[in-house]
Design a protein around this motif. Structure first.
Motif, PDB file in Angstrom:
ATOM      1  N   UNK A  57       0.822  -1.204   0.000  1.00 33.91           N
ATOM      2  CA  UNK A  57       0.000   0.000   0.000  1.00 33.91           C
ATOM      3  C   UNK A  57       0.857   1.256   0.000  1.00 33.91           C
ATOM      4  N   UNK A  58       1.940   1.244   0.764  1.00 35.58           N
ATOM      5  CA  UNK A  58       2.810   2.409   0.806  1.00 35.58           C
ATOM      6  C   UNK A  58       3.431   2.706  -0.549  1.00 35.58           C
ATOM      7  N   UNK A  59       3.866   1.652  -1.250  1.00 37.25           N
ATOM      8  CA  UNK A  59       4.439   1.853  -2.583  1.00 37.25           C
ATOM      9  C   UNK A  59       3.369   2.351  -3.552  1.00 37.25           C
ATOM     10  N   UNK A  60       2.178   1.736  -3.503  1.00 36.45           N
ATOM     11  CA  UNK A  60       1.107   2.138  -4.412  1.00 36.45           C
ATOM     12  C   UNK A  60       0.698   3.586  -4.187  1.00 36.45           C
ATOM     13  N   UNK A  61       0.686   4.017  -2.930  1.00 31.89           N
ATOM     14  CA  UNK A  61       0.281   5.392  -2.632  1.00 31.89           C
ATOM     15  C   UNK A  61       1.356   6.395  -3.032  1.00 31.89           C
ATOM     16  N   UNK A  62       2.614   6.003  -2.936  1.00 31.62           N
ATOM     17  CA  UNK A  62       3.702   6.959  -3.181  1.00 31.62           C
ATOM     18  C   UNK A  62       4.117   7.021  -4.646  1.00 31.62           C
ATOM     19  N   UNK A  63       4.280   5.874  -5.296  1.00 30.35           N
ATOM     20  CA  UNK A  63       4.752   5.886  -6.685  1.00 30.35           C
ATOM     21  C   UNK A  63       3.818   5.160  -7.639  1.00 30.35           C
ATOM     22  N   UNK A  64       2.718   4.595  -7.139  1.00 30.72           N
ATOM     23  CA  UNK A  64       1.787   3.890  -7.999  1.00 30.72           C
ATOM     24  C   UNK A  64       2.040   2.396  -8.026  1.00 30.72           C
TER      25      UNK A  64
END
Length: 491
Positions: free
Chosen positions: A99-106
């Motif tokens: 989720x953190x990766x998806x929120x920050x860089x997609x």
């Protein structure tokens, strides 16, 4: 004192080499290894960086977003059939990472992450086999079948992290002169804490450690002496560290509780024994044949430790196909150690440099083009069918669909739409799960089940027995149909 278990059978230096000749040989060997390592890294990167399409991953990603907003869940939030049921989100740490990766860089960043996991796994496996063989064996003989079996499970699921953690554990155990191998009292607790909060396969790590210590004892190395003593102490510290998690003992006991649901797991494909008519089954059979052949033809006999470690994991792979992902990695250094020595390949350094450059120049543009594609591949999900449900104002009704498609529903439509059941087989009651699988295959009890849970909308595979039964029933009408899915609504 031996610097690695590999050195006990494969000394890496030859007396009598002159200094200039040894230097030249070392240079050629280093370039050859760099070229080979790069090839394996590229293969691992390619295997891991597929487009995102796993149904379990879709649920994990949604759960990670929930955790970032609300904290770790302790009860079910996705179903309308068993809401509030105790739920241990065993992979909460990886879910937060997703989720953190998806929120920050997609979501493309998650593909890159999986590519990095694949590259790291392939590199560690190659170097592990090379070190075990003393740098003198043709390890490709065992690397290809072992890595192929494991790579079948290198998808965007927390199990991928578990496979990499298992490789790291094997490195710590098999290569004592590694920095982590020299400091197991630090390395093991850190590794196992990360592992227990990432995936339930951590239990296989403890099983591996126990088998290794018992095997070394059988070979004359008591667990209260020397390095075995430090490994035993580190295992105890690691087990204690595992209780530092949001669920306490519940997360540590998760694998045990899961195994008590055998009646429900028998319907799950990855928990079944290998089907040797499938590609995955044939690949695992090929690995077993290669592994047994290496042990049988080797000049040196395998140690008691090697037999005691490898045999139970092979049996675990035969019991449940998902265990094959690590069973082949357990046997990899053992088989590599027993390979006959081979002379170093006669390659020119300039040729190796040219090959390395060519691989890099080829992979970079291909990777850029691959990453330009949409990160998700949802072609196997009922995208159009669910749009029809939404278009008719039926979202939020009591929906019945497959566990795999429920992952898509959770990802795309939750919390507006809850599901009957998804693939969290560790959470749903066993009797409920068994009944669901019977209804799925067209059992006559579908009427009672639908009435009990007041099912109003069904999204099911076109042509499946349940779809045909409902289509012929006067109580249901077909709202939408395509090649993949059919939507049926209660009249």
């Amino acid at each position: 004192m031996n610097t690695s278990y590999a050195d006990e059978k494969n000394p890496r230096s030859r007396p009598g080499d002159t200094a200039p000749a040894a230097t030249a040989t070392a240079t050629r060997s280093a370039l050859a290894r760099a070229r080979t390592a790069l090839i394996w890294v590229v293969l691992g990167w390619t295997a891991g960086m597929e487009r995102l399409d796993d149904n379990s991953f879709l649920t994990h990603l949604r759960t990670g977003r929930w955790i970032l907003d609300h904290g770790v869940p302790h009860s079910d939030i996705y179903s309308y059939t068993v809401p509030g049921t105790r739920w241990v989100a065993q992979s909460w740490l990886v879910e937060v990472l997703y989720a953190g990766i998806a929120e920050s860089v997609g979501p493309t960043g998650i593909r890159v992450l999986c590519g990095m996991l694949g590259a790291a796994s392939a590199y560690l496996a190659y170097r592990l086999a090379d070190r075990a063989a003393g740098g003198r064996g043709r390890t490709v003989v065992v690397l290809v079948p072992a890595l192929y079996v494991s790579s079948l499970y290198w998808v965007e699921r927390p199990l991928f992290v578990g496979v990499l953690a298992f490789l790291a554990l094997v490195w710590i155990v098999e290569i004592p002169d590694l920095a982590a191998g020299r400091r197991p009292l630090i390395a093991l607790p850190v590794l196992m804490w990360l592992w227990v909060n990432s995936h339930g396969s951590f239990a296989l790590g403890f099983a591996y450690l126990a088998l290794h210590l018992l095997g070394r004892w059988a070979d004359g190395h008591a667990p209260w002496k020397d390095r075995e003593r430090r490994l035993l102490q580190a295992t105890g510290l690691a087990f204690a560290a595992c209780f530092l998690n949001p669920y306490g003992a519940g997360l540590v006991l998760f694998p045990v509780e899961l195994l008590t649901r055998g009646e429900a797991l028998q319907y799950v494909h990855e928990w079944k024994s290998p089907d040797f008519r499938t590609l995955a089954g044939m690949a695992f059979a090929a690995w077993i044949v290669v592994f047994v052949a290496v042990l049988a033809l080797a000049r040196a006999r395998p140690t008691r430790r090697d037999v005691l470690v490898s045999l139970p994991f092979l049996l675990l792979g035969l019991w449940a196909m998902r265990n094959a992902a690590v069973a082949s990695l357990v046997g990899l250094p053992i088989a590599a150690r027993l390979l006959p020595a081979a002379p170093p390949p006669a390659r020119r350094p300039r040729l190796d440099v040219a090959l390395i450059t060519a691989v890099v120049l080829l992979v970079v543009p291909l990777t850029r083009g691959d990453l330009a594609q949409p990160p998700f591949d949802l072609s196997k999900y009922p995208v159009a069918a669910m749009r029809a449900v939404e278009g008719q104002g039926l979202l939020g009704r009591r929906l019945f669909t497959t566990p795999a498609w429920s992952g898509y529903v959770i990802h795309r439509y939750w919390p507006r739409q809850r599901v009957f059941m998804d693939d969290r087989f560790d959470m749903y009651p066993t009797a409920f799960t068994v009944n669901y699988w019977k209804v799925r295959h067209g059992d006559a009890r579908w009427r009672a089940t639908f009435e009990r849970y007041r099912v109003e909308v069904v999204v099911w595979e076109t042509g499946a027995s349940l779809t045909e039964i409902l289509s012929a029933s006067p109580s249901w009408r077909v709202l939408y149909r395509d090649r993949l899915a059919t939507v049926l609504v209660r009249r």
